[in-house]
Design a protein around this motif. Structure first.
Motif, mmCIF file in Angstrom:
data_model
loop_
_atom_site.group_PDB
_atom_site.id
_atom_site.type_symbol
_atom_site.label_atom_id
_atom_site.label_comp_id
_atom_site.label_asym_id
_atom_site.label_seq_id
_atom_site.Cartn_x
_atom_site.Cartn_y
_atom_site.Cartn_z
ATOM 1 N N GLU A 1 0.817 -1.228 0.000
ATOM 2 C CA GLU A 1 0.000 0.000 0.000
ATOM 3 C C GLU A 1 0.852 1.281 0.000
ATOM 4 O OE1 GLU A 1 -3.206 0.266 2.829
ATOM 5 O OE2 GLU A 1 -4.015 2.039 1.811
ATOM 6 N N GLY B 1 -9.715 -4.652 -4.379
ATOM 7 C CA GLY B 1 -10.368 -3.432 -3.882
ATOM 8 C C GLY B 1 -9.336 -2.368 -3.533
ATOM 9 N N LEU B 2 -8.292 -2.765 -2.832
ATOM 10 C CA LEU B 2 -7.252 -1.823 -2.410
ATOM 11 C C LEU B 2 -6.547 -1.218 -3.626
ATOM 12 C CD1 LEU B 2 -5.457 -0.649 -0.085
ATOM 13 C CD2 LEU B 2 -3.919 -2.599 -0.497
ATOM 14 N N GLU C 1 -8.624 1.208 -5.570
ATOM 15 C CA GLU C 1 -8.833 2.499 -4.888
ATOM 16 C C GLU C 1 -7.821 3.537 -5.366
ATOM 17 O OE1 GLU C 1 -8.507 3.011 -0.510
ATOM 18 O OE2 GLU C 1 -9.808 1.230 -0.537
ATOM 19 N N TYR C 2 -6.600 3.065 -5.680
ATOM 20 C CA TYR C 2 -5.519 3.975 -6.068
ATOM 21 C C TYR C 2 -5.318 4.053 -7.580
ATOM 22 C CZ TYR C 2 -4.011 3.979 -1.168
ATOM 23 O OH TYR C 2 -3.947 4.128 0.195
#
Ligand code: PEP
Ligand code: MN
Length: 336
Positions: free
Chosen positions: A147, A175-176, A179-180
């Motif tokens: 992350e 999903g993570l 998000e970016y």
């Protein structure tokens, strides 16, 4: 579908094959030659598993004449797909090639990434690509900043206006990463991870699907079919080389012919990754030109602020200045 019977097949065996197909709604045309009989079965191939015919008495071979994919093929969509990547950048069809550049891995300390991002932007790239989740051959190699790396990429987007592409390795991380990232990359090793492909069908972001190192073009297109069938039509295919005989001189075999082949059979955009395809810095320029000349809709090129000290793939990474020089060459080529 064509069913070739053995020369010694008797009439009962021929009729058994014909009856089986007719019972499923196929129309049969018999072609009785001097030596053997060939049956042409006209109908929906999905109604039968070809292997169940191939194992019948008297059958020599079953040949499919329709491609096994539906949604990625030109039969379902004649015109090229053009995918909107965001920031006004489109890929596919007659759009100018989209250039994606960046380090193999996003590394500790954002400065190097920012240097690459500013350099790439200045040279005319549209996408910054870097790995935060890294699929490495050895578990002892650098595995990515996860992350934290995604945060660096987002900051680089903020500062340069470049779009961000990065790899997602596993379903729980989709999903993570989404998000970016503006574009999700599926690495070569995961091309046949069907659960992951199905899950990507539910994502509302374009996907770059890299060709598996040992995948045929048909397997590659079928992998894309999984994503589209599961609901996401925005798939970009990436030719990144396949395993060859000679890893001494080139890391993989860059299958340039795959580019026009894919464009003939599929409406999806296709890009090339000469970095992983060759593994050697001096080959990036000629192979980038070759890919564009072959009709690639874009390129993915590894660029590092200090390749000799990169955490991964330094030998195939261009310096920022080398990337700028390459882009000048490509601009000349694209004008011709
Ligand atoms: C990468 O893009 O850095 C990468 C690991 O590539 P591939 O999945 O093609 O090996
Ligand atoms: Mn790499």
């Amino acid at each position: 579908m064509i069913i070739v019977m053995e020369p010694q097949a008797n009439e009962t065996q021929i009729q058994n094959v014909a009856k089986k197909l007719e019972s499923l709604g196929f129309k049969i045309v018999f072609n009785r030659g001097e030596v053997m009989t060939v049956l042409a079965a006209i109908g929906d191939k999905r109604l039968i598993e070809p292997a169940s015919l191939a194992s019948m008495e008297g059958v020599r071979e079953v040949k499919l004449i329709q491609e096994p994919y539906k949604l990625v093929g030109r039969e379902s969509k004649m015109e090229d797909s053009v995918i909107d990547l965001g920031h006004g950048v489109k890929i596919g069809g007659n759009q100018p090639p989209v250039i994606m550049a960046g380090p193999c891995s996003v590394e500790k300390g954002i400065d190097g990434l920012l240097q690459v991002a500013y350099g790439a932007k200045e040279a005319g790239a549209q996408v910054l690509r870097g790995g935060a989740f890294k699929p490495r051959t050895s578990p002892y190699d650098f595995q990515g900043l996860e992350e934290e790396g995604l945060k660096y990429l987002a900051e680089a987007r903020e500062k340069t206006g470049l779009l961000i592409a990065t790899e997602v390795m596993d379903t729980p991380e989709i999903g993570l990463v989404a998000e970016y990232a503006d574009i999700l990359q599926i690495g070569a090793r995961n091309m046949q991870n069907y659960k992951l492909l199905k899950a990507l069908g539910k994502v509302n972001k374009p996907i770059i699907l890299k060709r598996g190192p040992a995948a045929s073009i048909r397997e590659f297109l079928l992998a894309a079919e999984y994503i589209i069938y599961a609901g996401n039509p925005n798939v970009i295919l990436c030719e990144r080389g396949v395993k060859g005989l000679d890893s001494h001189y080139t890391r993989n075999i860059f299958d340039i012919a795959a580019i026009p082949v894919i464009k003939k059979y599929s409406h999806l955009p296709v890009i090339a990754d000469p970095s992983h395809a060759t593994g050697r810095r001096f080959l990036i320029e000629p192979m980038s030109k070759a890919a564009i000349a072959a009709g690639a809709h874009g390129l993915m090129i590894e660029v590092h602020h200090d390749p000799d000290n990169a955490s991964s793939d330094g030998a195939q990474s261009l310096t920022i200045d080398q990337f700028k020089a390459l882009m000048s060459q490509l601009k000349l080529l694209c004008k011709q």
